[in-house]
Design a protein around this motif. Structure first.
Motif, PDB file in Angstrom:
ATOM      1  N   ARG A 127       0.814  -1.210   0.000  1.00 58.30           N
ATOM      2  CA  ARG A 127       0.000   0.000   0.000  1.00 58.30           C
ATOM      3  C   ARG A 127       0.851   1.265   0.000  1.00 58.30           C
ATOM      4  NH1 ARG A 127      -2.651   0.549   6.040  1.00 58.30           N
ATOM      5  NH2 ARG A 127      -0.846   1.479   7.060  1.00 58.30           N
ATOM      6  N   LEU A 128       2.122   1.133   0.378  1.00 56.04           N
ATOM      7  CA  LEU A 128       2.982   2.312   0.431  1.00 56.04           C
ATOM      8  C   LEU A 128       3.350   2.798  -0.968  1.00 56.04           C
ATOM      9  CD1 LEU A 128       4.344   4.290   2.264  1.00 56.04           C
ATOM     10  CD2 LEU A 128       6.285   2.767   2.464  1.00 56.04           C
ATOM     11  N   ILE A 129       3.149   1.965  -1.966  1.00 57.25           N
ATOM     12  CA  ILE A 129       3.425   2.435  -3.329  1.00 57.25           C
ATOM     13  C   ILE A 129       2.118   2.669  -4.086  1.00 57.25           C
ATOM     14  CG2 ILE A 129       3.686   0.154  -4.433  1.00 57.25           C
ATOM     15  CD1 ILE A 129       6.100   2.898  -5.107  1.00 57.25           C
ATOM     16  N   VAL A 130       1.126   1.793  -3.853  1.00 54.17           N
ATOM     17  CA  VAL A 130      -0.124   1.887  -4.628  1.00 54.17           C
ATOM     18  C   VAL A 130      -0.927   3.116  -4.199  1.00 54.17           C
ATOM     19  CG1 VAL A 130      -2.294   0.730  -5.169  1.00 54.17           C
ATOM     20  CG2 VAL A 130      -0.200  -0.605  -4.947  1.00 54.17           C
ATOM     21  N   ALA A 131      -1.153   3.243  -2.893  1.00 51.99           N
ATOM     22  CA  ALA A 131      -2.007   4.332  -2.411  1.00 51.99           C
ATOM     23  C   ALA A 131      -1.418   5.709  -2.727  1.00 51.99           C
ATOM     24  CB  ALA A 131      -2.257   4.165  -0.915  1.00 51.99           C
ATOM     25  N   PRO A 132      -0.122   5.957  -2.477  1.00 53.57           N
ATOM     26  CA  PRO A 132       0.406   7.292  -2.792  1.00 53.57           C
ATOM     27  C   PRO A 132       0.317   7.651  -4.277  1.00 53.57           C
ATOM     28  CG  PRO A 132       1.869   6.176  -1.283  1.00 53.57           C
ATOM     29  CD  PRO A 132       0.864   5.170  -1.712  1.00 53.57           C
ATOM     30  N   VAL A 133       0.578   6.654  -5.150  1.00 56.95           N
ATOM     31  CA  VAL A 133       0.517   6.960  -6.588  1.00 56.95           C
ATOM     32  C   VAL A 133      -0.911   7.319  -6.983  1.00 56.95           C
ATOM     33  CG1 VAL A 133       0.749   5.946  -8.886  1.00 56.95           C
ATOM     34  CG2 VAL A 133       2.543   5.606  -7.204  1.00 56.95           C
ATOM     35  N   LEU A 134      -1.887   6.546  -6.479  1.00 51.21           N
ATOM     36  CA  LEU A 134      -3.290   6.849  -6.790  1.00 51.21           C
ATOM     37  C   LEU A 134      -3.704   8.188  -6.186  1.00 51.21           C
ATOM     38  CD1 LEU A 134      -4.946   3.349  -6.321  1.00 51.21           C
ATOM     39  CD2 LEU A 134      -4.684   4.606  -8.444  1.00 51.21           C
ATOM     40  N   LEU A 135      -3.248   8.418  -4.953  1.00 47.37           N
ATOM     41  CA  LEU A 135      -3.596   9.682  -4.280  1.00 47.37           C
ATOM     42  C   LEU A 135      -3.015  10.862  -5.058  1.00 47.37           C
ATOM     43  CD1 LEU A 135      -4.917  10.935  -1.804  1.00 47.37           C
ATOM     44  CD2 LEU A 135      -2.783  10.634  -0.574  1.00 47.37           C
ATOM     45  N   THR A 136      -1.779  10.708  -5.510  1.00 47.57           N
ATOM     46  CA  THR A 136      -1.145  11.768  -6.297  1.00 47.57           C
ATOM     47  C   THR A 136      -1.917  12.027  -7.583  1.00 47.57           C
ATOM     48  OG1 THR A 136       1.003  11.169  -5.394  1.00 47.57           O
ATOM     49  CG2 THR A 136       1.011  12.454  -7.411  1.00 47.57           C
ATOM     50  N   ALA A 137      -2.305  10.937  -8.258  1.00 46.78           N
ATOM     51  CA  ALA A 137      -3.054  11.097  -9.508  1.00 46.78           C
ATOM     52  C   ALA A 137      -4.380  11.813  -9.246  1.00 46.78           C
ATOM     53  CB  ALA A 137      -3.295   9.724 -10.138  1.00 46.78           C
ATOM     54  N   GLY A 138      -5.079  11.397  -8.185  1.00 46.31           N
ATOM     55  CA  GLY A 138      -6.371  12.011  -7.874  1.00 46.31           C
ATOM     56  C   GLY A 138      -6.227  13.481  -7.521  1.00 46.31           C
TER      57      GLY A 138
END
Lengths: 228, 889
Positions: free
Chosen positions: B480-491
């Motif tokens: 989750r430390l890579i998936v969530a930040p990337v998605l959060l950044t995109a959003g």
């Protein structure tokens, strides 16, 4: 279904508009006309009257908001893009106002005619193409590329290119607008010659010379047809 | 020219593009940008594996990585075992067996043989100066003369004494000494040389396998003796009369030059065969069996585990980078269509469809795109070799990267062709405009934001570890430390785009209501603001697109820095400072270390309210300068804690307790003596390990309770220098604990490599944005030329126009930078607890703000703005008024 006994072009009740700042500005309303083979039809009218829009609709380049457009017996107004392209490929030739916009700079005059026939699925007839070029006064220019031709020669070649492969309908948007009087005369000769070969020619113009060679003149005013 | 049966526009396509260098450049760059991340992924993974392997090898002792055969060497065969080899015969047979087995292992050196025993060295003709300090480790090791620092003598046979021992006993080269084991007959020898004691120098690779003999084992109370060196013959003579076995080691190193994970496999297999062959030598050669160790197999397994743990994150990141590159491929397709607009209009008017146009685009751009793909592979290879974890990659990775680059290149070509086809189809057959408006109004940013929330709640957040053998473990990145930040950044970037567009549209509407004012005083500002306001969609895309690489780069750098800083802080906290020396003699701080050292005393059996505690006695005046502390640690500052340690003579002296709550009855009991304390609780203290609670008291309080507490010297700064300084001061040292060795058995590189790759992909997407910006500026060059001509006629200077461009482009890039930094801050704020890969050890995450990276990104944004403005100004200033005024477009 394409009918061979039908007129080259028939439209009725054509209306069209463009969205501008959230509202639709209507440029055509209830326009109808018929263009027979072997005849020249001139579309006239002041700037902004909808000539170019109508021409694009007649050449199946644009779809009208309302009305019917029948090209060589096929109803084109509601065709999907792919079939409309096929109809253009088989039956329609279009000439833009600027001579340079009609030709490919890397092809010779003869190659343009060969390409035009090839795109329409007709065989390459070198002798026939040569005869067309001769008839339009371009026989000595067969091996020349567009930039080696004058504006009038380019526009005549554009007409020959558009007609190559025996298109039923030849549509030209002010083809003489950028030409001098003598070049215009030669282009009008070419239009008459092509009409004589059986093409239905529809020309948008402001030029009285063009109106002089037309079999039918249709005037547009504020997007609607007025009889002349 | 062959036309392959195709009409001229297609058959001549491959040669047609070269007349348009700008399109050639755009397509080459598109191929490069797509192929680069795709090719980089397998190379980076392999490089990471090799770097991990070499990191482990480099920080390990070369003899432990290779092979070490250890067995006692007996000198007296028991009566019932007459066939057993002893002494020199056993030594020779062993060396022969090991040498023969080692010869079959690739990259393995010849064995270096060490034999050692404990002996006493005393002057032959006079009593010893220090009779209680005559014990040495008598050692014979192949080639020792070339690996010590000679201080005196060195000629002829005899014993080589360390300088501290020689000085203590008043011995010099040429003196005679008697060397003997306990109970054995002394053997007379000449002192041949005096050399620098190994303990007073940083550890050397040649001696590293014997470190525990001359430096002692960490946290051990076994005495450590000086090493006296002799040749094998004299040592066997001394040992021959011994009742004790000598220790013996045969050590072989692996040549690790250019060694890759795949190249190490045959070596590991060879070492397994070596182990079998040596073991087969039997009890006659190795009574009790040899102890054979090698860490290479574990090192390779851990490196492969790191690659496996990286694959799940690096491949999606590379795919994301390639997808970003595909945007440029699409833009290049649009650029191609724009440059071919006359031809496409002619062909489309004649009914040529998008598929045929796409085919033409493909034929035209294939060569430059493939060229770009090849350059992308070369760039990936060069970047990984130059900036990757290691320049070494396996041949299989090179093959994979070529395949990946080829696939990416074909995809780029397809994307370019599809875009060109779609653009051609829209020349005359565009779909109704209202469809775009509907799509634009949908709240797309909610999708990635919701995805980020889901990923954070559903995916595992713990840093997991895998152990390989007994030597260490590999940390895995929590998904989750890579998936969530990337998605959060995109959003958040999409949200930024929407807000920017909304704000500009609002500004535009307000401006429309204003009457036309006087000619503005600040022309550049006026022009820039008008242009930005006039194209809100372009401005929003540029701001959002810039924010993404800035946010991801800053986030990646923060994670890398924080993981390292947290581990460092944990290591320092456990040990207490950079190096802690267990002292056996004098407890005076050497003058050379005066400003960064202190002496503490430790009692490990204190009792506080029924709980066993470690009691650390410190001098509050000097402890603060030597002990580790990070201002980012939670709780009171160390200086404040030390101020709570009050007067030792007070009835209840102040003390600080960490690791347990303050008991109801705060009385410390040591060896039956009790002392009431005034306790302050702290979240952590320097020197507190993960086990027992720690009590920090004034040293005199501890001295009053027990005189048997062990003294330690705490020294801040480079541990190697501290070791040398302590040895030079002649302090007796029993143990050395170093902060940099606390996490040595763990492999955390998988986490830092992941974020290094994320940062690299982010920077690549920054390059993509620059290319996209230049393509966009080129597409608008015609309109800008017209405007420039008009502005010049209105007396606007070229400088003012350039300033306006700088403000327009640079302002948007700066806004993107600010948005990116804000997004990174939000992401870090939400994810920071996961940066502590050793959560069981205090402190928690210590966040490291990457100021250098942020400054570099800001500089890049400003430089890009200046270059883009300069390019646009140059293009505009080329305009000739006569041409512009004739231009129908």
């Amino acid at each position: 279904m394409t009918r061979t006994d039908a007129p080259a072009l028939r439209c009725a009740g054509v209306g069209h508009g463009y969205p501008v700042d959230g509202r639709v500005v209507r440029v055509l309303s209830g326009v109808g006309l018929t263009a027979e083979r072997a005849a020249v039809t001139a579309l006239t009218g002041p700037s902004g009257s909808g000539k170019s829009t109508l021409l694009r609709i007649l050449a199946c380049l644009e779809r009208p908001d309302e009305g019917t457009v029948e090209v060589a017996g096929t109803e084109a107004a509601r065709l999907p893009a792919r079939r409309r392209r096929a109809l253009r490929r088989a039956h329609v030739g279009y000439v833009f106002q600027d001579p340079a916009d009609n030709l490919l700079d890397y092809l010779t005059a003869a190659e343009h005619l060969a390409l035009g026939a090839r795109l329409r699925g007709a065989g390459t007839d070198a002798a026939g193409a040569r005869a067309v070029l001769d008839a339009l006064g371009l026989g000595h220019r067969a091996a020349h590329r567009p930039r080696q031709l004058s504006g009038g020669e380019q526009q005549r070649l554009a007409l020959a290119f558009a007609a190559a492969g025996d298109s039923a309908l030849l549509v030209a948007d002010e083809p003489t607008a950028q030409l001098d009087r003598s070049a215009t005369g030669l282009v009008l000769d070419a239009l008459r010659h092509l009409a004589g070969r059986g093409h239905a020619v529809v020309v948008a113009t402001h030029d009285p010379q063009v109106r002089g060679v037309a079999d039918q003149v249709i005037e547009l005013r504020d997007g609607s047809r007025t009889e002349v | 020219m062959a036309n392959w049966g195709l009409p001229a526009p297609w058959s001549r396509a491959p040669a047609a593009l070269w007349r348009r260098p700008a399109v050639v450049l755009a397509t080459v760059v598109a191929g490069l940008l797509v192929a680069l991340p795709a090719a980089a992924a397998p190379l980076f993974l392999s490089s990471s594996g090799n770097a991990t392997l070499h990191n482990q090898i480099d920080r390990s002792c070369q003899w432990r990585v290779g092979a070490r055969v250890e067995a006692p060497l007996s000198f007296a065969a028991p009566p019932f075992d007459r066939d057993r080899l002893t002494g020199e015969r056993a030594l020779d047979r062993r060396a022969e067996a090991v040498r023969a087995a080692a010869a079959t292992v690739p990259r393995l050196s010849r064995p270096v043989v060490t034999t050692h025993l404990t002996a006493n060295v005393v002057p032959a003709r006079r009593p010893a100066v220090a009779p209680d300090r005559t014990t040495v480790v008598l050692m014979a090791r192949d080639g020792f003369r070339g690996h010590v620092r000679l201080l005196a003598g060195g000629e002829g046979p005899g014993i080589w004494l360390p300088d501290g021992f020689a000085r203590l006993q008043g011995l010099e080269p040429g003196d005679r000494v008697a060397v003997g084991t306990a109970g054995g007959a002394p053997v007379p020898m000449r002192v041949a040389a005096v050399y620098r004691d190994l303990r007073s120098l940083p550890d050397q690779p040649y001696w590293c396998g014997l470190e525990e003999l001359y430096r002692g084992k960490p946290l051990s109370n076994q005495p450590v003796f000086p090493v006296a060196l002799v040749d094998t013959g004299p040592l066997l003579t001394v040992a021959g009369d011994s009742e004790f076995d000598a220790g013996q080691r045969l050590e072989m190193a692996v040549d690790s030059t250019g060694l890759t994970t795949s190249g190490a496999r045959p070596v590991v297999d060879g070492l397994t065969a070596f182990r079998d062959a040596v073991s087969r030598a039997g009890p006659a050669v190795f009574p009790g069996g040899p102890d054979i160790t090698s860490t290479l197999g574990g090192d390779v397994a851990r490196a492969e585990l790191v690659v496996a743990s990286l694959t799940g994150t690096v491949l999606p990141l590379a795919a994301a980078g390639a997808l970003a590159g595909l945007v440029i491929a699409g833009a290049a397709g649009a650029f191609w269509a724009d440059r071919r607009r006359t031809e496409l209009a002619v062909l489309s008017a004649r009914g040529v469809g998008p598929v045929a146009v796409a085919g033409k685009a493909m034929l035209e751009t294939a060569v430059p795109v493939v060229l770009g793909g090849a350059l992308g592979w070369v760039a990936a290879r060069t970047l990984v070799a130059g900036s990757g974890p290691s320049p070494l990659v396996t041949p299989a990775a090179v093959g994979d990267s070529v395949l990946a680059a080829a696939a990416a290149t074909l995809t780029a070509l397809a994307a370019l062709a599809v875009t060109a086809g779609v653009r051609a189809a829209r020349v005359f057959d565009a779909p109704p405009a209202h469809r775009h408006r509907v799509l634009r109004r949908l709240p797309w940013e909610l999708l990635p934001l919701a995805g980020a929330g889901l990923a954070w709640s559903l995916l595992d957040g713990e840093t997991t570890t895998s152990s390989v053998g007994t030597a260490g473990m590999v940390a895995h990145l929590p998904p989750r430390l890579i998936v969530a930040p990337v998605l959060l950044t995109a959003g958040l970037a999409l949200l930024t785009a929407r807000l920017t567009r909304w704000a500009l549209a609002l500004a535009r509407r307000r401006a429309a209501g204003d009457p036309a004012g006087a000619f503005p005083r600040h022309v550049a500002r006026f022009l820039a603001w008008r242009r930005v306001r006039a194209t809100p969609a372009v401005a929003a895309i540029l701001v959002a697109a810039t924010s993404v690489p800035v946010a991801l780069s800053a986030f990646g750098a923060t994670v890398i820095g924080s993981v390292e800083r947290t581990l460092h802080a944990e290591g320092q906290l456990i040990v207490g400072t950079d190096a802690v020396f267990g002292l056996t003699g004098s407890t005076a701080v050497p003058p050379a270390l005066g400003d960064r050292a202190t002496v503490t005393k430790l009692w490990t059996d204190g009792d506080l309210g029924g709980t066993t505690v470690h009691v650390l006695g410190v001098d509050p005046a000097t402890f603060g300068r030597a002990a580790f502390w990070d201002p980012a640690l939670p709780g009171p500052d160390l200086a404040e804690l030390l101020s709570r340690i009050g007067d030792p003579d007070a009835p209840s002296p102040g003390a600080v307790l960490a690791g347990m709550p303050v008991p109801a009855d705060p009385v410390l009991e040591v060896r039956g003596q009790r002392r009431a304390l005034d306790l302050t609780e702290a979240p952590q203290l320097p020197g507190k390990g993960p086990g027992y609670p720690m009590l920090l008291v004034h040293r005199e309080v501890l001295d009053g309770l027990t005189g048997a507490a062990r003294p330690y010297l705490w020294v801040r700064g480079d541990p190697d220098r501290s070791v040398a300084a302590v040895a030079a001061a002649g302090l007796g040292v029993s143990t050395v604990s170093r902060a940099d060795q606390v996490h040595q058995v763990g492999v955390y590189t998988g986490i830092t490599y992941t974020f290094a790759f994320l940062a690299a992909v982010s920077l690549l997407s920054g390059v993509i944005i620059v290319v996209g910006l230049l393509l966009h500026l080129d597409a608008r060059a015609r309109a800008r030329r017209s405007a420039y001509v008009m502005l010049r006629r209105m007396a606007v200077t070229a400088l003012a126009h350039w300033r306006a461009l700088v403000l327009e482009v640079g302002g948007l890039l700066l806004a993107g930078f600010a948005a990116g930094a804000a997004i990174a801050s939000v992401v870090v704020l939400l994810t920071r607890p996961d940066y502590d890969v050793d959560a069981a050890t205090a402190p928690g995450t210590v966040v490291d703000v990457p100021w250098v990276v942020l400054a570099a990104l800001l500089g890049a944004a400003l430089a890009t703005g200046a270059v883009a403005a300069g390019t646009a100004q140059r293009a505009a200033s080329r305009a000739r008024p006569s041409e512009v005024l004739r231009d129908p477009h």
